[in-house]
Enzyme design. Structure first.
Site, short mmCIF file in Angstrom:
data_model
loop_
_atom_site.label_atom_id
_atom_site.label_comp_id
_atom_site.label_asym_id
_atom_site.label_seq_id
_atom_site.Cartn_x
_atom_site.Cartn_y
_atom_site.Cartn_z
N ASN A 106 0.89 -1.24 -0.09
CA ASN A 106 0.00 0.03 -0.02
C ASN A 106 0.89 1.13 0.12
OD1 ASN A 106 -1.73 2.09 0.45
ND2 ASN A 106 -2.35 1.30 2.60
N LYS B 57 0.08 4.19 -0.23
CA LYS B 57 -0.55 5.33 0.21
C LYS B 57 -0.30 6.89 -0.55
CE LYS B 57 -0.14 3.27 4.84
NZ LYS B 57 -0.31 3.64 6.22
N HIS C 97 -9.67 0.98 4.32
CA HIS C 97 -8.21 1.23 5.19
C HIS C 97 -8.50 2.20 6.17
CE1 HIS C 97 -4.54 2.65 6.28
NE2 HIS C 97 -4.02 1.39 5.65
N GLU D 98 -7.30 4.64 7.39
CA GLU D 98 -6.83 6.04 7.13
C GLU D 98 -8.34 6.51 6.43
OE1 GLU D 98 -3.15 5.60 5.35
OE2 GLU D 98 -2.23 5.14 7.51
N GLU E 55 -5.65 -4.86 10.32
CA GLU E 55 -4.62 -3.88 10.44
C GLU E 55 -5.07 -2.97 11.73
OE1 GLU E 55 -2.44 -2.80 6.75
OE2 GLU E 55 -4.15 -1.35 7.06
N GLY F 11 2.19 2.23 10.75
CA GLY F 11 3.15 3.36 10.92
C GLY F 11 3.97 3.53 12.07
N SER G 261 3.00 -1.93 10.56
CA SER G 261 4.46 -2.06 10.86
C SER G 261 5.18 -3.16 10.39
CB SER G 261 4.71 -1.79 12.37
OG SER G 261 4.44 -0.34 12.59
P1 PGA Z 1 2.69 0.50 7.67
O1 PGA Z 1 1.10 0.58 6.96
O2 PGA Z 1 3.28 -1.11 7.17
O3 PGA Z 1 3.60 1.58 7.21
O4 PGA Z 1 2.43 0.36 9.13
C1 PGA Z 1 0.38 -0.46 6.76
C2 PGA Z 1 -0.78 -0.14 6.24
O5 PGA Z 1 -1.43 0.96 6.58
O6 PGA Z 1 -1.69 -0.76 5.14
#
Ligand code: PGA
Length: 255
Positions: A10, A12, A99, A101, A171, A177, A217
């Site tokens: 992903n 982003k 997601h 976000e 997730e 993150g 992460s």
């Molecule tokens: P990250 O993000 O691996 O940077 O923690 C994962 C995601 O949001 O899909």
């Protein structure tokens, strides 16, 4: 049939169209030797889908192409939105839906997520539906019931065939993150709950076939730990998917 592992990246809101093409070329040599044992999907921003799709096509890469969101309508007065029809024209085969976000910052509700999941299937693509709890819910020990409700709402009304091919990414929001992760055992417990929920809704074959990814992460250093858990079939990778070396190491971990 054993579930084939999947590693999805992903991206982003990172990578322009040109930067995306460069990252794909860097991934090319490593990924081409592994595709028969692991499904690899990259999910660039909308504006990089075309250039990434072109590299995939010209170099005949066995890499899936995913978008990070879509609208549930085919067309209409929805300023700034992108429909599944626009995505299939660019050869997308997957779409990340729901997601955290998007849920937190762009108002995605369980109901919208469900409409998007159905729209993605109707367009012949496969949704990667995200779910996961906040830190408060996690600390209260309610992660499993929270995620179960998200899965029930998000997958409501699918056919059994659709449920068999769906991909659900667990997730935990507090792990995205942040460098923090649940233990692999805890992540597997939630993955098992997701599978059991799919089983309760659509029957045992769907529970057996549907793939459940872990995300939050995931790095080259911890990927193997999660991927060897029995109910975790792969990873949805954010930060570590932006670099060809780290993404390749995670794909290797899936083997
Ligand atoms: P990250 O993000 O691996 O940077 O923690 C994962 C995601 O949001 O899909």
């Amino acid at each position: 049939m054993a579930r084939k592992p999947m590693i999805a990246g992903n991206w982003k809101m990172y990578k322009t169209s040109g930067e995306g093409a460069i990252l794909m070329q860097a991934l090319e040599s490593s990924v081409s030797s592994m595709w028969d044992r692991v499904d690899v999907v990259v999910c660039p921003p909308f504006t990089a889908l075309k250039s990434v799709s072109t590299v995939i096509e010209l170099d005949r890469l066995n890499i899936g192409l995913g978008a990070q969101d879509c609208h549930w309508e085919q067309d209409g007065a929805f300023t700034g939105a992108i429909s599944t029809r626009m995505l299939t024209e660019l050869r997308c085969d997957h779409v990340i839906v729901g997601h955290s976000e998007r849920r937190e910052m762009f108002g995605d509700t369980d109901q919208n997520v469900n409409k998007k999941v159905k729209a993605v299937f109707a367009a012949g693509m496969v949704p990667i539906m995200c779910c996961g709890e906040t830190l408060n819910v996690h600390e209260a020990g309610d992660a499993e019931s929270y995620v179960r409700a998200q899965v029930r709402a998000g997958l409501e009304g699918l056919t059994v065939d659709q449920a068999e091919s769906v991909i659900v990414a667990y997730e935990p929001i507090w792990a995205i993150g942040t460098g923090r992760t649940p233990t692999p055992e805890v992540a597997n417990d939630v993955a098992r709950t997701i599978r059991a929920t799919i089983g309760a809704m659509f029957g045992p074959p769907a529970a057996m076939e549907a793939r459940v990814l872990y995300g939050g992460s995931v790095k080259p250093e911890n990927a193997v730990m999660f991927l060897r858990e029995p109910d975790i079939d792969g990873a949805l990778v954010g930060g570590a998917a932006l670099n060809a070396d780290s993404f390749t190491e995670i794909i290797e971990a899936a083997l």
